[in-house]
Scaffold this motif. Structure first.
Motif, PDB file in Angstrom:
ATOM      1  N   PHE A  92      38.225 -67.264 -13.224  1.00  0.00           N
ATOM      2  CA  PHE A  92      39.282 -66.905 -12.276  1.00  0.00           C
ATOM      3  C   PHE A  92      39.623 -65.425 -12.401  1.00  0.00           C
ATOM      4  CE2 PHE A  92      43.901 -66.363 -11.607  1.00  0.00           C
ATOM      5  CZ  PHE A  92      43.983 -66.699 -10.266  1.00  0.00           C
ATOM      6  N   ILE A  93      39.805 -64.963 -13.638  1.00  0.00           N
ATOM      7  CA  ILE A  93      40.119 -63.547 -13.879  1.00  0.00           C
ATOM      8  C   ILE A  93      38.992 -62.662 -13.361  1.00  0.00           C
ATOM      9  CG2 ILE A  93      40.451 -61.805 -15.686  1.00  0.00           C
ATOM     10  CD1 ILE A  93      41.836 -64.076 -17.334  1.00  0.00           C
ATOM     11  N   MET A  94      37.750 -63.085 -13.601  1.00  0.00           N
ATOM     12  CA  MET A  94      36.606 -62.310 -13.140  1.00  0.00           C
ATOM     13  C   MET A  94      36.653 -62.085 -11.639  1.00  0.00           C
ATOM     14  SD  MET A  94      32.541 -63.272 -13.094  1.00  0.00           S
ATOM     15  CE  MET A  94      32.678 -64.098 -11.500  1.00  0.00           C
ATOM     16  N   TRP A  95      36.890 -63.162 -10.883  1.00  0.00           N
ATOM     17  CA  TRP A  95      36.880 -63.039  -9.423  1.00  0.00           C
ATOM     18  C   TRP A  95      38.064 -62.235  -8.910  1.00  0.00           C
ATOM     19  CZ3 TRP A  95      33.089 -63.134  -6.280  1.00  0.00           C
ATOM     20  CH2 TRP A  95      31.964 -63.932  -6.542  1.00  0.00           C
ATOM     21  N   ILE A  96      39.201 -62.308  -9.590  1.00  0.00           N
ATOM     22  CA  ILE A  96      40.339 -61.475  -9.190  1.00  0.00           C
ATOM     23  C   ILE A  96      39.972 -59.996  -9.328  1.00  0.00           C
ATOM     24  CG2 ILE A  96      42.683 -60.774  -9.798  1.00  0.00           C
ATOM     25  CD1 ILE A  96      42.585 -63.412  -8.312  1.00  0.00           C
ATOM     26  N   LEU A 128      44.413 -58.978   4.348  1.00  0.00           N
ATOM     27  CA  LEU A 128      45.190 -59.856   5.218  1.00  0.00           C
ATOM     28  C   LEU A 128      44.276 -60.689   6.109  1.00  0.00           C
ATOM     29  CD1 LEU A 128      48.280 -60.052   5.297  1.00  0.00           C
ATOM     30  CD2 LEU A 128      48.237 -58.667   7.385  1.00  0.00           C
ATOM     31  N   VAL A 129      43.271 -60.038   6.689  1.00  0.00           N
ATOM     32  CA  VAL A 129      42.332 -60.743   7.566  1.00  0.00           C
ATOM     33  C   VAL A 129      41.554 -61.808   6.795  1.00  0.00           C
ATOM     34  CG1 VAL A 129      40.233 -60.488   8.950  1.00  0.00           C
ATOM     35  CG2 VAL A 129      42.088 -58.843   9.201  1.00  0.00           C
ATOM     36  N   LEU A 130      41.062 -61.466   5.606  1.00  0.00           N
ATOM     37  CA  LEU A 130      40.259 -62.406   4.830  1.00  0.00           C
ATOM     38  C   LEU A 130      41.085 -63.589   4.335  1.00  0.00           C
ATOM     39  CD1 LEU A 130      37.983 -60.002   2.736  1.00  0.00           C
ATOM     40  CD2 LEU A 130      37.464 -61.204   4.859  1.00  0.00           C
ATOM     41  N   VAL A 131      42.311 -63.330   3.895  1.00  0.00           N
ATOM     42  CA  VAL A 131      43.180 -64.429   3.463  1.00  0.00           C
ATOM     43  C   VAL A 131      43.480 -65.346   4.641  1.00  0.00           C
ATOM     44  CG1 VAL A 131      45.479 -65.023   2.609  1.00  0.00           C
ATOM     45  CG2 VAL A 131      44.199 -63.168   1.540  1.00  0.00           C
ATOM     46  N   GLY A 132      43.726 -64.765   5.822  1.00  0.00           N
ATOM     47  CA  GLY A 132      43.971 -65.567   7.016  1.00  0.00           C
ATOM     48  C   GLY A 132      42.792 -66.460   7.352  1.00  0.00           C
ATOM     49  N   ILE A 297      37.727 -64.571  -2.709  1.00  0.00           N
ATOM     50  CA  ILE A 297      38.950 -65.307  -2.367  1.00  0.00           C
ATOM     51  C   ILE A 297      38.682 -66.804  -2.420  1.00  0.00           C
ATOM     52  CG2 ILE A 297      40.578 -65.813  -0.499  1.00  0.00           C
ATOM     53  CD1 ILE A 297      40.266 -62.875   0.355  1.00  0.00           C
ATOM     54  N   TYR A 298      37.559 -67.230  -1.857  1.00  0.00           N
ATOM     55  CA  TYR A 298      37.193 -68.646  -1.901  1.00  0.00           C
ATOM     56  C   TYR A 298      37.026 -69.105  -3.356  1.00  0.00           C
ATOM     57  CZ  TYR A 298      34.405 -72.884  -1.492  1.00  0.00           C
ATOM     58  OH  TYR A 298      33.936 -74.165  -1.636  1.00  0.00           O
ATOM     59  N   SER A 299      36.264 -68.336  -4.129  1.00  0.00           N
ATOM     60  CA  SER A 299      35.947 -68.727  -5.510  1.00  0.00           C
ATOM     61  C   SER A 299      37.199 -68.858  -6.359  1.00  0.00           C
ATOM     62  CB  SER A 299      35.012 -67.700  -6.152  1.00  0.00           C
ATOM     63  OG  SER A 299      33.839 -67.556  -5.418  1.00  0.00           O
ATOM     64  N   CYS A 333      46.199 -66.305  -5.312  1.00  0.00           N
ATOM     65  CA  CYS A 333      45.021 -65.426  -5.330  1.00  0.00           C
ATOM     66  C   CYS A 333      45.234 -64.223  -4.420  1.00  0.00           C
ATOM     67  CB  CYS A 333      43.773 -66.199  -4.901  1.00  0.00           C
ATOM     68  SG  CYS A 333      43.282 -67.468  -6.083  1.00  0.00           S
ATOM     69  N   ALA A 334      45.884 -64.451  -3.255  1.00  0.00           N
ATOM     70  CA  ALA A 334      46.166 -63.343  -2.345  1.00  0.00           C
ATOM     71  C   ALA A 334      47.114 -62.340  -3.004  1.00  0.00           C
ATOM     72  CB  ALA A 334      46.768 -63.871  -1.052  1.00  0.00           C
ATOM     73  N   GLY A 335      48.160 -62.857  -3.689  1.00  0.00           N
ATOM     74  CA  GLY A 335      49.079 -61.973  -4.395  1.00  0.00           C
ATOM     75  C   GLY A 335      48.390 -61.203  -5.509  1.00  0.00           C
ATOM     76  N   SER A 336      47.527 -61.899  -6.268  1.00  0.00           N
ATOM     77  CA  SER A 336      46.770 -61.239  -7.339  1.00  0.00           C
ATOM     78  C   SER A 336      45.835 -60.188  -6.775  1.00  0.00           C
ATOM     79  CB  SER A 336      45.977 -62.287  -8.129  1.00  0.00           C
ATOM     80  OG  SER A 336      46.823 -63.263  -8.678  1.00  0.00           O
TER      81      SER A 336
END
Length: 450
Positions: A92-96, A128-132, A297-299, A333-336
């Motif tokens: 999780f940390i890696m992907w962030i 924003l676009v990717l999270v949406g 974001i997915y991962s 994840c979006a906030g991170s």
């Protein structure tokens, strides 16, 4: 909505894994691997491809024999609560971290065209676009990633075709080099086998991201039928999309001059006298980093969902919205991502470089754990899956030994001492946290598809 939706088709899964492995590294970072081994780097990519096949094949075999479990569920079943806990959180940390880098890079590439807007604002808009997109449905995520990765694949194919034309004289040019550059500057192995082994570390990092398949299993349609074929196709394509472009690059430019004029891809496109080369490459690089951020974001949201399902993270992160998306995991994840982007832009380059050593270590560690899990679980299969890694346990054991040697070499390399200390410190903290929560380990293994 009580379970993840199985809306990822085989073509989506293939492109998701390719998108994770074929990123900005091949377009910008290929010079680093070439400088490590010269033309012999092609051998390193082929060796890593064989290791990748065994690792991903082991993952497919375990998934087929243990229906309903994603990669973390398989690790939990094979190696227990503490290893599962540590792997989940470090992944999780890696992907962030990866997401933060890619989003900042996307803002930088957009700034090339929109110079009046600050990089942070452009990065925020991309995020924003990717999270949406990820909020709407996994099917839409898969479709977007399919086309983003498709553009990268098309670019590499075009590069190979046009580069071959220049290399062998099919496109009119003065003194086509043919194969002379591959042996004329110190031979095919100018830095010896030591160079090949050294580059193998970087190459495995480049292939990192293919283990994304392990997170898509619970959202894949008919995984029993499609998973083995998907893995075989991905491995072949990744090898081709790395080996062939690098073969062309070193065929056109002496290996010891690669990178002197920027990206090797720019060199080839410039030789073709294409107008707007800078704009073309900027667009391709923007697509590459946006695709990697989308995959990140997915991962990260699915890893957090899996952690929550196995009671290794708060229960709120396993809640799904009406589209079957883990909504609170995605929000965190979006906030991170936004926080990481700010840190990435504000931190000194050296500090951020140390943090970015974590993805490389994590990739090799995860591949090692997949091999260990397959060795452990093979004896426990209730039904023999129709796809199995041959020569058990020797082939998996050999892969495990090679990866372990590479991992230890990486940790003990004096040039990586700070990165190693950062990674080991994080691992110690996570293992302590796992032991603290080990009272939950007696919970039954959850069905991650529910």
């Amino acid at each position: 909505m009580s379970q993840l939706q199985r809306k990822l088709r085989p073509r989506h899964v293939q492109m998701i894994a390719l998108g994770g492995a074929i990123g900005a590294g091949i377009f910008q970072g290929s010079a680093e691997t070439i400088q490590s081994a010269g033309p012999g780097v092609l051998i390193a990519y082929l060796i890593a491809g064989v290791l990748l096949f065994i690792v991903m094949g082991s993952l497919a075999e375990m998934a087929l024999a243990n229906k309903g479990l994603d990669i973390r569920g398989l690790i939990y079943k094979a190696l227990g609560y503490q290893v599962s806990f540590v792997v989940g959180w470090i992944y999780f940390i890696m992907w962030i971290l990866v997401m933060a880098v890619e989003i900042v890079a996307a803002g930088t590439f957009l700034h090339y065209w929109f110079t009046g807007l600050p990089v942070w604002l452009l990065s925020f808009l991309v995020a924003l676009v990717l999270v949406g997109l990820n909020l709407l449905s996994v099917g839409l995520f898969g479709e977007v990633e399919f086309w983003l990765t498709g553009i990268k694949v098309f670019t590499l194919m075009a590069f190979v075709i046009l580069g071959s034309g220049l290399m062998f004289g099919w496109i009119p040019t003065e003194n086509p080099p043919y194969l002379t550059h591959l042996t004329a500057h110190g031979g095919f192995l100018p830095l010896g086998w030591k160079g090949v082994i050294s580059s193998l570390l970087i190459v495995i990092f480049s292939y990192g991201g293919t283990e994304m398949i392990g997170l898509t299993i619970t959202e894949m349609k008919d995984p029993e039928k499609s998973l083995p074929k998907v893995i075989k196709d991905i491995i072949i394509r990744i090898c081709l999309f790395y080996v062939l472009p690098l073969f062309i690059i070193m065929g056109l430019v002496p290996w010891n001059q690669v990178g002197e004029a920027g990206s090797p891809f720019v060199t080839v496109f410039s030789a073709l006298e294409l107008k707007g080369v800078a704009h073309i490459m900027n667009f391709i690089l923007l697509i590459a980093v946006t695709s990697a951020a989308n995959t990140g974001i997915y991962s990260s949201s699915r890893v957090l969902y899996s952690l929550s399902k196995q009671k290794e993270a708060p229960a709120i992160f396993s809640r799904l919205n009406k589209n079957g998306v883990p909504i609170y995991s995605l929000i965190l994840c979006a906030g991170s991502l936004l926080l990481g982007s700010v840190v990435a832009m504000a931190a000194e380059e050296s500090v951020f470089q140390y943090l970015m050593g974590i993805p490389g270590y994590t990739t090799i560690m995860l591949w090692i754990i997949i091999c260990l899990s397959q060795l452990k679980l093979r004896k426990q299969y209730k039904e023999k899956p129709f796809f199995q890694i041959p020569l058990y346990p020797y082939l998996t054991g050999f892969t495990l030994a090679v990866l372990s040697v590479i991992f230890i070499t990486l940790l003990l390399n004096p040039d990586n001492i700070i990165n190693s200390l950062v990674f080991l410190s994080m691992m110690i903290v996570l293992f302590c946290a796992a032991r603290f929560k080990s009272g939950l380990a007696d919970q039954p293994l959850p069905d991650s598809s529910s």
